[in-house]
Design an enzyme around this catalytic site. Structure first.
Site, mmCIF file in Angstrom:
data_model
loop_
_atom_site.group_PDB
_atom_site.id
_atom_site.type_symbol
_atom_site.label_atom_id
_atom_site.label_comp_id
_atom_site.label_asym_id
_atom_site.label_seq_id
_atom_site.Cartn_x
_atom_site.Cartn_y
_atom_site.Cartn_z
ATOM 1 C CG PHE A 108 -36.868 -35.655 36.237
ATOM 2 C CD1 PHE A 108 -36.272 -35.934 35.026
ATOM 3 C CD2 PHE A 108 -38.212 -35.961 36.395
ATOM 4 C CE1 PHE A 108 -36.984 -36.515 33.981
ATOM 5 C CE2 PHE A 108 -38.943 -36.538 35.364
ATOM 6 C CZ PHE A 108 -38.328 -36.815 34.155
ATOM 7 C CG ASP B 1 -42.028 -30.578 40.104
ATOM 8 O OD1 ASP B 1 -42.935 -31.359 40.432
ATOM 9 O OD2 ASP B 1 -41.355 -30.721 39.065
ATOM 10 C CE LYS C 288 -44.027 -38.652 38.131
ATOM 11 N NZ LYS C 288 -44.161 -39.205 36.763
#
Length: 406
Positions: A147, A232, A261
Site C-alpha cells: 500500500f 516507504d 503522515k
C-alpha cells in the site's frame, strides 16, 4: 435577530454527509468534535481512546503543545509563498530532516501519495541519467500486498482489486514480487531496474513484518544490482516502531526514503522524499514541483516534529510501551485472537472469524470507548499515539479482551 443554528447530533451529521460527500470511505459511526493527547470526544461529549492515531499521522497525539505552538507562531508570520520564492523556514527543516535520517537532500511535498509519486519520478530520472537505462524502459520492482497510496500510477502496481477495479488503463513499468522473498526479488531485477520500492513493514496488509535480515538483504541486492533501494516509511517511520525508522532495526540506510503522515504532526499535510545527494541531484528546475510543498507553515511544523524526534524520547516510549502491547496481545491468543504481529506501538491483530469481522470488532470496541480500524477480513490495526500511558494501553487491551470473550 436570527436564532443561532442548533448543533446537530452525530446521527444528523452522518446523515447530512450521505448526499453531499463522495462515498470513498466507510467510517465508523463516530463524529469527532474535539481531541487532546490520546483522547477524542464526539459532538455529544462521549470520550474515546484513540488507538489508530490517524494511521500514524498522530504519532505525537492530538494537538501536541509544541506542535500547536509552532503552528500558531508561524500563522502569525507567513503561511505560503509558493516555491517561486525562498522562505525563511525551509532551510532549517531540510537540514534537520536530512540529519535525522542520515541522508543528504530533501524534496518537500504534502501527502504520502505525492511523496511516493515523487520518489518514482526521481528513481526513473536517475535510471536514465545516471544508470543509463534506455529511454522509457525503466522498471521498478514492488511487493505484493503493498500500500503506497491511491493515485492512478500507484494503484497500477497494487494487488488489491478494490483499489484497482475500474481505474485502468494502468501505468506500465512495475514488476510485482512476493513480499519477504529475496530470491523472487533477485529474479525480478535486471539492467532496466531503476529501484526496488518496498514498505519495511506493510501497514495496510495487516502490519506484516518481514523476516530478520530481509531489509539488509534488499539493501545488499540493490547495491550489487546497481539500482536504488526506496523505503516507504510513511506509516512505519518517525518513531512508530521504537526506532526513528523501521529500517533502523537492521541498520539499513536506503538510497531514497519516503516520509509523510507524522511529519505534519497531525496539524498540516507534510511529506518528503529524502535521498542521497547523487540521486536527488538529477532533478532540475521545472522538472517537478508543488505549490504547497515546503510552505512555511508546513516547514515550521515539520521542524518541530523533527525536534521532538531528535531527543529520542518518543522512540523509547514506543519501544517500552510496545512490550506492554505485545505481551497483552500474547495473552489473548487462543482467546479470540488467532495471531498477531507487532513492532513498537504498532500491531496487526487477527481475530477469530467466528467472533466477527474486523469491522464488527471495531464497532464493538467503539461502543466500549476505544477507536481502532479494521483492515482485510478479521484483522484490526492498533497504532496508538506514542504518548499513550501504560494505564491507557492496558485499558484498551482490557476492552479488546472484553469484546472478544463476551
Amino acid at each position: 435577530m436570527t436564532a443561532p443554528a442548533r448543533a446537530r447530533s452525530s446521527a444528523e451529521l452522518i446523515e447530512a454527509e450521505e448526499p453531499v460527500l463522495a462515498h470513498n470511505y466507510h467510517p465508523l459511526p463516530v463524529v469527532v468534535a474535539r481531541a487532546q493527547g490520546t483522547w477524542v470526544e464526539d459532538v455529544e461529549g462521549r470520550r474515546y481512546l484513540d488507538m489508530l492515531a490517524g494511521y500514524s499521522a498522530l504519532n505525537f497525539g492530538h494537538r501536541h503543545p509544541a506542535l500547536v505552538e509552532a503552528a500558531h507562531r508561524q500563522l502569525d508570520q507567513l503561511t505560503l509563498t509558493s516555491r517561486a520564492f525562498h522562505n525563511d523556514r525551509l532551510a532549517e527543516f531540510a537540514e534537520r530532516l536530512a540529519e535525522l535520517t542520515g541522508l543528504d537532500m530533501v524534496l518537500p511535498m504534502n501527502t504520502g501519495a505525492e511523496a511516493v509519486e515523487s520518489g518514482i519520478k526521481v528513481a526513473r530520472k536517475w535510471a536514465y541519467g545516471v544508470k543509463g537505462v534506455p529511454a522509457d524502459r525503466a522498471t521498478i520492482v514492488v511487493a505484493a500486498d503493498n500500500f503506497h497510496g491511491r493515485t492512478t500510477t500507484i494503484v497500477s502496481f497494487s494487488t488489491d482489486e478494490t483499489a484497482r477495479a475500474g481505474f485502468g488503463p494502468f501505468t506500465p513499468g512495475f514488476r510485482i514480487v512476493p513480499y519477504n522473498d529475496l530470491a523472487a526479488l533477485e529474479a525480478a531485477v535486471d539492467d532496466t531496474t531503476a529501484a526496488v520500492l518496498i514498505e519495511p513493514i506493510q501497514g495496510e496488509a495487516g502490519v506484516v513484518i518481514p523476516d530478520d535480515g530481509y531489509l539488509a538483504g534488499v539493501r545488499e541486492l540493490t547495491r550489487r544490482a546497481g539500482c536504488l533501494f526506496v523505503a516507504d516509511e510513511i506509516q512505519s517511520g518517525l518513531g512508530r516502531t521504537g526506532r526513528t525508522l523501521a529500517v533502523d532495526h537492521e541498520d539499513v540506510v536506503p538510497d531514497v526514503l519516503l516520509l509523510g503522515k507524522a511529519l505534519g504532526g497531525g496539524i498540516v499535510p507534510v511529506s518528503a522524499v529524502v535521498a542521497r545527494r547523487e540521486v536527488m541531484s538529477v532533478l532540475r528546475p521545472g522538472e517537478h514541483g508543488s505549490t504547497f510543498g515546503g510552505n512555511p507553515l508546513a516547514a515550521a511544523v515539520g521542524t518541530a516534529v523533527v525536534e521532538l524526534l531528535e531527543s529520542g524520547e518518543f522512540q523509547s516510549r514506543a519501544a517500552e510501551s510496545g512490550v506492554i502491547l505485545r505481551d497483552g496481545l500474547a495473552e489473548l491468543v487462543g482467546r479470540g485472537v488467532v495471531g498477531f504481529r507487532s513492532r513498537g506501538l504498532w500491531a496487526g491483530v487477527d481475530v477469530d472469524p467466528a467472533i466477527g469481522t474486523g469491522r464488527e470488532i471495531s464497532e464493538r470496541l467503539m461502543r466500549e470507548g476505544v477507536l481502532v480500524k479494521d483492515t482485510h477480513g478479521s484483522t484490526i490495526r492498533l497504532a496508538p499515539p506514542l504518548t499513550i500511558t501504560a494505564e491507557e494501553l492496558r485499558s484498551a487491551l482490557g476492552s479488546l479482551e472484553k469484546v472478544l470473550t463476551a
